[in-house]
Scaffold this motif. Structure first.
Motif, PDB file in Angstrom:
ATOM      1  N   THR A 290      17.898  35.437 -13.069  1.00 25.00           N
ATOM      2  CA  THR A 290      17.882  35.076 -11.653  1.00 25.00           C
ATOM      3  C   THR A 290      18.394  33.655 -11.503  1.00 25.00           C
ATOM      4  OG1 THR A 290      15.975  36.513 -11.268  1.00 25.00           O
ATOM      5  CG2 THR A 290      16.477  34.879  -9.583  1.00 25.00           C
ATOM      6  N   PHE A 291      19.575  33.538 -10.837  1.00 26.25           N
ATOM      7  CA  PHE A 291      20.185  32.225 -10.665  1.00 26.25           C
ATOM      8  C   PHE A 291      20.646  32.062  -9.215  1.00 26.25           C
ATOM      9  CE2 PHE A 291      20.690  33.196 -15.136  1.00 26.25           C
ATOM     10  CZ  PHE A 291      20.314  32.008 -15.743  1.00 26.25           C
ATOM     11  N   ASP A 292      20.541  30.856  -8.745  1.00 29.07           N
ATOM     12  CA  ASP A 292      21.059  30.473  -7.433  1.00 29.07           C
ATOM     13  C   ASP A 292      22.261  29.567  -7.638  1.00 29.07           C
ATOM     14  OD1 ASP A 292      19.103  31.845  -6.056  1.00 29.07           O
ATOM     15  OD2 ASP A 292      17.770  30.105  -5.910  1.00 29.07           O
ATOM     16  N   VAL A 293      23.160  29.574  -6.670  1.00 27.56           N
ATOM     17  CA  VAL A 293      24.243  28.601  -6.651  1.00 27.56           C
ATOM     18  C   VAL A 293      24.179  27.896  -5.303  1.00 27.56           C
ATOM     19  CG1 VAL A 293      25.921  30.327  -5.845  1.00 27.56           C
ATOM     20  CG2 VAL A 293      26.722  28.202  -6.880  1.00 27.56           C
ATOM     21  N   ARG A 294      24.178  26.587  -5.351  1.00 30.46           N
ATOM     22  CA  ARG A 294      24.098  25.758  -4.141  1.00 30.46           C
ATOM     23  C   ARG A 294      25.464  25.153  -3.874  1.00 30.46           C
ATOM     24  NH1 ARG A 294      18.856  24.176  -2.607  1.00 30.46           N
ATOM     25  NH2 ARG A 294      17.234  25.115  -3.904  1.00 30.46           N
ATOM     26  N   PHE A 295      25.948  25.316  -2.648  1.00 25.34           N
ATOM     27  CA  PHE A 295      27.243  24.771  -2.275  1.00 25.34           C
ATOM     28  C   PHE A 295      27.183  24.344  -0.812  1.00 25.34           C
ATOM     29  CE2 PHE A 295      27.218  29.288  -1.547  1.00 25.34           C
ATOM     30  CZ  PHE A 295      27.866  29.477  -0.339  1.00 25.34           C
ATOM     31  N   THR A 296      28.160  23.534  -0.415  1.00 27.83           N
ATOM     32  CA  THR A 296      28.156  22.951   0.921  1.00 27.83           C
ATOM     33  C   THR A 296      29.424  23.348   1.664  1.00 27.83           C
ATOM     34  OG1 THR A 296      26.881  21.051   0.142  1.00 27.83           O
ATOM     35  CG2 THR A 296      28.028  20.814   2.239  1.00 27.83           C
ATOM     36  N   LEU A 297      29.252  23.849   2.890  1.00 26.19           N
ATOM     37  CA  LEU A 297      30.364  24.122   3.785  1.00 26.19           C
ATOM     38  C   LEU A 297      30.452  23.006   4.822  1.00 26.19           C
ATOM     39  CD1 LEU A 297      30.023  27.961   4.535  1.00 26.19           C
ATOM     40  CD2 LEU A 297      31.429  26.838   2.807  1.00 26.19           C
ATOM     41  N   SER A 298      31.666  22.706   5.233  1.00 26.70           N
ATOM     42  CA  SER A 298      31.827  21.712   6.287  1.00 26.70           C
ATOM     43  C   SER A 298      31.269  22.272   7.598  1.00 26.70           C
ATOM     44  CB  SER A 298      33.304  21.349   6.462  1.00 26.70           C
ATOM     45  OG  SER A 298      34.019  22.457   6.994  1.00 26.70           O
ATOM     46  N   ASP A 299      31.053  21.387   8.543  1.00 27.74           N
ATOM     47  CA  ASP A 299      30.540  21.836   9.839  1.00 27.74           C
ATOM     48  C   ASP A 299      31.485  22.836  10.495  1.00 27.74           C
ATOM     49  OD1 ASP A 299      28.382  20.201   9.481  1.00 27.74           O
ATOM     50  OD2 ASP A 299      29.177  18.539  10.657  1.00 27.74           O
ATOM     51  N   ASN A 300      32.806  22.617  10.354  1.00 26.03           N
ATOM     52  CA  ASN A 300      33.773  23.531  10.959  1.00 26.03           C
ATOM     53  C   ASN A 300      33.731  24.897  10.287  1.00 26.03           C
ATOM     54  OD1 ASN A 300      34.693  21.646  12.807  1.00 26.03           O
ATOM     55  ND2 ASN A 300      36.317  20.906  11.471  1.00 26.03           N
ATOM     56  N   GLN A 301      33.681  24.918   8.965  1.00 29.34           N
ATOM     57  CA  GLN A 301      33.624  26.192   8.247  1.00 29.34           C
ATOM     58  C   GLN A 301      32.351  26.959   8.586  1.00 29.34           C
ATOM     59  OE1 GLN A 301      33.966  24.579   4.299  1.00 29.34           O
ATOM     60  NE2 GLN A 301      36.169  24.888   4.200  1.00 29.34           N
ATOM     61  N   TYR A 302      31.234  26.258   8.559  1.00 29.90           N
ATOM     62  CA  TYR A 302      29.967  26.910   8.879  1.00 29.90           C
ATOM     63  C   TYR A 302      29.960  27.409  10.317  1.00 29.90           C
ATOM     64  CZ  TYR A 302      24.936  27.536   9.521  1.00 29.90           C
ATOM     65  OH  TYR A 302      23.705  28.060   9.815  1.00 29.90           O
ATOM     66  N   GLY A 303      30.525  26.617  11.222  1.00 26.81           N
ATOM     67  CA  GLY A 303      30.565  27.017  12.621  1.00 26.81           C
ATOM     68  C   GLY A 303      31.410  28.261  12.835  1.00 26.81           C
ATOM     69  N   ARG A 304      32.553  28.389  12.124  1.00 29.63           N
ATOM     70  CA  ARG A 304      33.397  29.582  12.269  1.00 29.63           C
ATOM     71  C   ARG A 304      32.667  30.832  11.790  1.00 29.63           C
ATOM     72  NH1 ARG A 304      37.493  26.177  10.097  1.00 29.63           N
ATOM     73  NH2 ARG A 304      37.415  27.304   8.110  1.00 29.63           N
ATOM     74  N   LEU A 305      31.999  30.747  10.645  1.00 30.89           N
ATOM     75  CA  LEU A 305      31.263  31.904  10.133  1.00 30.89           C
ATOM     76  C   LEU A 305      30.125  32.285  11.068  1.00 30.89           C
ATOM     77  CD1 LEU A 305      31.069  31.063   6.316  1.00 30.89           C
ATOM     78  CD2 LEU A 305      32.785  32.390   7.542  1.00 30.89           C
ATOM     79  N   LEU A 306      29.439  31.278  11.573  1.00 24.37           N
ATOM     80  CA  LEU A 306      28.303  31.543  12.450  1.00 24.37           C
ATOM     81  C   LEU A 306      28.767  32.162  13.766  1.00 24.37           C
ATOM     82  CD1 LEU A 306      25.287  31.011  11.980  1.00 24.37           C
ATOM     83  CD2 LEU A 306      25.494  28.985  13.389  1.00 24.37           C
ATOM     84  N   ALA A 307      29.917  31.695  14.274  1.00 25.55           N
ATOM     85  CA  ALA A 307      30.419  32.226  15.537  1.00 25.55           C
ATOM     86  C   ALA A 307      30.878  33.674  15.392  1.00 25.55           C
ATOM     87  CB  ALA A 307      31.575  31.362  16.038  1.00 25.55           C
ATOM     88  N   GLU A 308      31.326  34.053  14.198  1.00 28.25           N
ATOM     89  CA  GLU A 308      31.849  35.406  14.008  1.00 28.25           C
ATOM     90  C   GLU A 308      30.739  36.448  13.906  1.00 28.25           C
ATOM     91  OE1 GLU A 308      35.146  37.644  11.222  1.00 28.25           O
ATOM     92  OE2 GLU A 308      33.925  36.064  10.346  1.00 28.25           O
TER      93      GLU A 308
END
Length: 458
Positions: A290-308
């Motif tokens: 069991t492993f997690d990977v932590r990564f960061t999206l920019s505000d614009n990238q996160y906003g596009r995914l969230l809006a879709e």
């Protein structure tokens, strides 16, 4: 008439007859030099004139050379066929893996370490339920035995108290019956007293007997209450002793530390013969699958995914771990969003759960990996190579081997490609080779088919 040649006053005399001859000779010499110079100039002009005439004669007599017809330049170029559809660019960021589940096992009891798992060392693998560390059980087994004996004694005392309760209940019943008989006898005596059959003394004796029987009943009831209180007290003592027995048993179980799941040992401090105290750190483990990977999206990238879609949870992710030049990929999906905005890294932190069930190479925490996931989807768009895009929005399609410009709008960049929309149609042939002299009407030769044929021949 000749003058004397003798010196006069120290000066040499010059004959007057020689002066005209010398002057004439000098004039003749000067004239000769002038004529010589004129002849040299005329000779040079004559040579130059002859060379020019000769050159003109050669040029005039040169045979005619056939002229080549001017041909239009054709540029070799590669093309692709346009396909309209729904395209989603790929977001690539970097992240770090972390254990999805980890635990620090500590000593819950004090004592001497008497057994250690052979693989209990950093990097070692242990299975769920395996014994990792055992502490001397002697004192804790003795505590269990003592607790069991105390509980048995209390349970025996409870039986005795419960027997006393039953006995006192019987005494109460009998005392109540005797009181009832005495009261009936007193009632008969009172009835006979009115008829003059019994005396006052007899009536007093009956009253005394009733009083004595009532006292006996009250004593029996008090004794019953005391015995019942002893039973309650004994039950409380038994519960306390049962807890002590359970606690002693638990302490005995805590002399053994077992692996809570299939795990990899991160660190350990257990050695045979070591005396450990309560809460001493013994071993640190993390779950091996069991492993997690932590990564960061920019505000614009996160906003596009969230809006879709309204959420990014459960969105598929691909994790790539580069081992030298060999990439190892693992499927994953976003499991949760970071509790805080990663302001220091300029975006939103996401945590994805990595699926390592079919992995040939085991993953490890702390690995620096590349994380790829799909961006928002653009319907009715074309995915073209970056080399096909000119200026601020011009592409060229090939019609009858000549270039025709088309205006397009760039939507997104996708790892060497650009998603565009505009005056393009399905099935059109798009120029992808970069040509510095590109322009409308330029003649091109499509080499894509020949390249494909060469590749197929291999």
């Amino acid at each position: 008439m000749l003058q004397s040649l003798e010196p006069d006053s120290g000066k040499q005399p010059v004959p007057e007859v020689l002066s005209p001859l010398r002057a004439e000779r000098q004039r003749n010499w000067s004239l000769a030099l002038v004529l010589k110079a004129v002849l040299q100039v005329l000779l040079a002009f004559a040579i130059l004139f002859g060379a020019v005439k000769g050159m003109n004669l050669l040029v005039a007599s040169k045979p005619e050379v056939a002229k080549k017809a001017i041909q239009e330049t054709s540029y070799a170029a590669e093309t692709v066929t346009l396909v309209r559809g729904e395209h989603a660019p790929l977001i690539s960021v970097f992240g770090e893996t972390a254990a999805g589940r980890e635990v620090d096992l500590r000593a819950l009891v004090a004592g001497e370490v008497v057994e250690v798992h052979p693989d209990l060392k950093a990097g070692g693998a242990v299975s769920e339920g395996e014994l990792l560390v055992a502490i001397d059980r002697f004192d804790y087994e003795g505590a269990v035995t003592e607790a069991e004996a105390n509980l048995a004694e209390a349970q025996a005392a409870l039986v005795e108290s419960e027997g006393g309760v039953e006995l006192e209940k019987g005494n109460v019943v009998r005392a109540a019956e005797q009181l009832e008989f005495a009261q009936k006898d007193l009632q008969r005596a009172e009835d006979l007293l009115g008829k003059g059959t019994v005396t006052e003394r007899t009536l007093d004796d009956r009253k005394l007997i009733v009083s004595q029987r009532r006292q006996t009943l009250e004593q029996a009831q008090n004794s019953l209450a005391l015995e019942e209180a002893r039973v309650v007290q004994q039950n409380a003592a038994i519960k306390r002793l049962e807890w002590r027995l359970e606690n002693a048993g638990r302490q005995l179980e805590n002399t053994v530390l077992k692996a809570p799941f299939d795990a990899i040992v991160r660190s350990q401090s257990a050695e045979l013969g070591r005396l450990v105290s309560v809460n001493d750190a013994i071993v640190s483990l993390y779950k091996s699958d069991t492993f997690d990977v932590r990564f960061t999206l920019s505000d614009n990238q996160y906003g596009r995914l969230l809006a879709e879609t309204g959420t990014v949870v459960d969105r598929p992710v691909q994790v790539t771990w580069y081992l030298g030049n060999e990439p190892v990929t693992y499927p994953a999906s976003v499991s949760r969003i970071g509790a805080d905005v990663a302001s220091s890294r300029g975006g939103v932190e996401l945590i994805a759960l990595v699926d390592t069930s079919n992995a040939n190479v085991p993953l490890r925490p702390g690995a620096f990996v590349e994380v790829s996931l799909s961006d928002r989807t653009y319907p009715d768009s074309f995915r073209i190579p970056e080399t096909a895009f000119y200026g601020e929005g011009t592409v060229y399609v090939v019609e009858e081997s000549r270039l025709v410009p088309r205006e397009v709008t760039a939507l997104a960049i996708d790892d060497g490609f650009i998603l565009v929309t505009g005056a393009l149609a399905d099935g059109e042939t798009l120029l992808v080779t970069r040509i510095p002299e590109v322009g409308e009407g330029l003649l091109v030769k499509d080499v894509s088919e020949s390249v494909d044929n060469v590749g197929a021949g291999k």
